[in-house]
Design a protein around this motif. Structure first.
Motif, PDB file in Angstrom:
ATOM      1  N   TYR A 181      -0.559  -3.390   1.908  1.00  0.00           N
ATOM      2  CA  TYR A 181       0.180  -2.675   0.861  1.00  0.00           C
ATOM      3  C   TYR A 181       1.435  -2.029   1.440  1.00  0.00           C
ATOM      4  O   TYR A 181       2.521  -2.134   0.878  1.00  0.00           O
ATOM      5  N   LEU A 182       1.291  -1.370   2.566  1.00  0.00           N
ATOM      6  CA  LEU A 182       2.448  -0.705   3.180  1.00  0.00           C
ATOM      7  C   LEU A 182       3.511  -1.712   3.624  1.00  0.00           C
ATOM      8  O   LEU A 182       4.704  -1.429   3.529  1.00  0.00           O
ATOM      9  N   ARG A 183       3.076  -2.866   4.058  1.00  0.00           N
ATOM     10  CA  ARG A 183       4.040  -3.910   4.434  1.00  0.00           C
ATOM     11  C   ARG A 183       4.793  -4.433   3.221  1.00  0.00           C
ATOM     12  O   ARG A 183       5.910  -4.922   3.345  1.00  0.00           O
ATOM     13  N   SER A 184       4.185  -4.340   2.043  1.00  0.00           N
ATOM     14  CA  SER A 184       4.859  -4.818   0.828  1.00  0.00           C
ATOM     15  C   SER A 184       5.945  -3.851   0.370  1.00  0.00           C
ATOM     16  O   SER A 184       6.722  -4.166  -0.515  1.00  0.00           O
ATOM     17  N   ARG A 185       6.002  -2.681   0.992  1.00  0.00           N
ATOM     18  CA  ARG A 185       7.004  -1.661   0.641  1.00  0.00           C
ATOM     19  C   ARG A 185       7.811  -1.256   1.881  1.00  0.00           C
ATOM     20  O   ARG A 185       7.885  -0.085   2.224  1.00  0.00           O
ATOM     21  N   PRO A 186       8.441  -2.206   2.558  1.00  0.00           N
ATOM     22  CA  PRO A 186       9.113  -1.883   3.823  1.00  0.00           C
ATOM     23  C   PRO A 186      10.287  -0.922   3.685  1.00  0.00           C
ATOM     24  O   PRO A 186      10.640  -0.235   4.629  1.00  0.00           O
ATOM     25  N   ARG A 187      10.868  -0.843   2.516  1.00  0.00           N
ATOM     26  CA  ARG A 187      12.046   0.004   2.340  1.00  0.00           C
ATOM     27  C   ARG A 187      11.718   1.391   1.761  1.00  0.00           C
ATOM     28  O   ARG A 187      12.596   2.185   1.512  1.00  0.00           O
ATOM     29  N   ALA A 188      10.448   1.653   1.560  1.00  0.00           N
ATOM     30  CA  ALA A 188      10.048   2.941   0.983  1.00  0.00           C
ATOM     31  C   ALA A 188      10.294   4.062   1.985  1.00  0.00           C
ATOM     32  O   ALA A 188      10.002   3.937   3.163  1.00  0.00           O
ATOM     33  N   SER A 189      10.825   5.155   1.485  1.00  0.00           N
ATOM     34  CA  SER A 189      11.063   6.310   2.357  1.00  0.00           C
ATOM     35  C   SER A 189       9.840   7.222   2.331  1.00  0.00           C
ATOM     36  O   SER A 189       8.974   7.104   1.476  1.00  0.00           O
ATOM     37  N   GLN A 190       9.810   8.151   3.266  1.00  0.00           N
ATOM     38  CA  GLN A 190       8.686   9.094   3.328  1.00  0.00           C
ATOM     39  C   GLN A 190       8.696  10.066   2.160  1.00  0.00           C
ATOM     40  O   GLN A 190       7.717  10.746   1.907  1.00  0.00           O
ATOM     41  N   LEU A 191       9.799  10.134   1.445  1.00  0.00           N
ATOM     42  CA  LEU A 191       9.892  11.043   0.303  1.00  0.00           C
ATOM     43  C   LEU A 191       9.364  10.408  -0.985  1.00  0.00           C
ATOM     44  O   LEU A 191       9.162  11.095  -1.969  1.00  0.00           O
ATOM     45  N   GLU A 192       9.158   9.099  -0.966  1.00  0.00           N
ATOM     46  CA  GLU A 192       8.655   8.404  -2.149  1.00  0.00           C
ATOM     47  C   GLU A 192       7.139   8.540  -2.219  1.00  0.00           C
ATOM     48  O   GLU A 192       6.475   8.724  -1.202  1.00  0.00           O
ATOM     49  N   PRO A 193       6.584   8.438  -3.426  1.00  0.00           N
ATOM     50  CA  PRO A 193       5.121   8.513  -3.538  1.00  0.00           C
ATOM     51  C   PRO A 193       4.470   7.329  -2.824  1.00  0.00           C
ATOM     52  O   PRO A 193       5.034   6.234  -2.779  1.00  0.00           O
ATOM     53  N   LEU A 194       3.293   7.554  -2.268  1.00  0.00           N
ATOM     54  CA  LEU A 194       2.590   6.491  -1.562  1.00  0.00           C
ATOM     55  C   LEU A 194       2.217   5.366  -2.526  1.00  0.00           C
ATOM     56  O   LEU A 194       2.425   4.198  -2.238  1.00  0.00           O
ATOM     57  N   PHE A 195       1.658   5.727  -3.652  1.00  0.00           N
ATOM     58  CA  PHE A 195       1.278   4.727  -4.651  1.00  0.00           C
ATOM     59  C   PHE A 195       2.255   4.818  -5.814  1.00  0.00           C
ATOM     60  O   PHE A 195       2.277   5.802  -6.543  1.00  0.00           O
ATOM     61  N   ALA A 196       3.049   3.778  -5.960  1.00  0.00           N
ATOM     62  CA  ALA A 196       4.101   3.773  -6.972  1.00  0.00           C
ATOM     63  C   ALA A 196       3.940   2.576  -7.896  1.00  0.00           C
ATOM     64  O   ALA A 196       3.376   1.546  -7.527  1.00  0.00           O
ATOM     65  N   THR A 197       4.474   2.723  -9.103  1.00  0.00           N
ATOM     66  CA  THR A 197       4.485   1.624 -10.065  1.00  0.00           C
ATOM     67  C   THR A 197       5.562   0.621  -9.659  1.00  0.00           C
ATOM     68  O   THR A 197       6.303   0.851  -8.703  1.00  0.00           O
TER      69      THR A 197
END
Length: 106
Positions: free
Chosen positions: A4-20
């Motif tokens: 799951y985390l690999r599917s969101r490589p551009r997510a920042s630490q400020l974004e929610p962990l589980f997002a729509t």
């Protein structure tokens, strides 16, 4: 989780962990609706699976290696209410029963 985390490589630490899909935080209603739809698409009875099942499973899994104080903070529990979410493994129950039968009365 790693996948799951690999599917969101551009997510920042400020974004929610589980997002729509839109990058918004998942709400309880969003999760429940999508869980219901997912169960239907897999041919599973949706009534047997609820979002609350994940809270129970997460608490039980975390309790294996997590200190009680951390577990309570993660679940936002201020009392011992977390204990009702913990499901002991059937092997643990059998071992406890064996121990009780081997213990001599006082």
């Amino acid at each position: 989780m790693t996948r799951y985390l690999r599917s969101r490589p551009r997510a920042s630490q400020l974004e929610p962990l589980f997002a729509t899909e839109k990058g918004e935080p998942m709400t309880k209603a969003w999760f429940a609706t999508h869980l219901h739809l997912l169960c239907q698409s897999c041919g599973l009875p949706p009534g047997c699976y609820t979002s609350h099942s994940f809270r129970i499973g997460a608490a039980t899994t975390a309790a294996i290696t997590t200190p009680v104080s951390t577990l309570k903070a993660m679940g936002r529990w201020s009392s011992a209410a977390y204990e009702c979410y913990l499901c002991p493994e059937s092997q643990d129950i059998l071992e406890a029963q064996k121990t009780m039968t081997l213990t001599s009365p006082c």
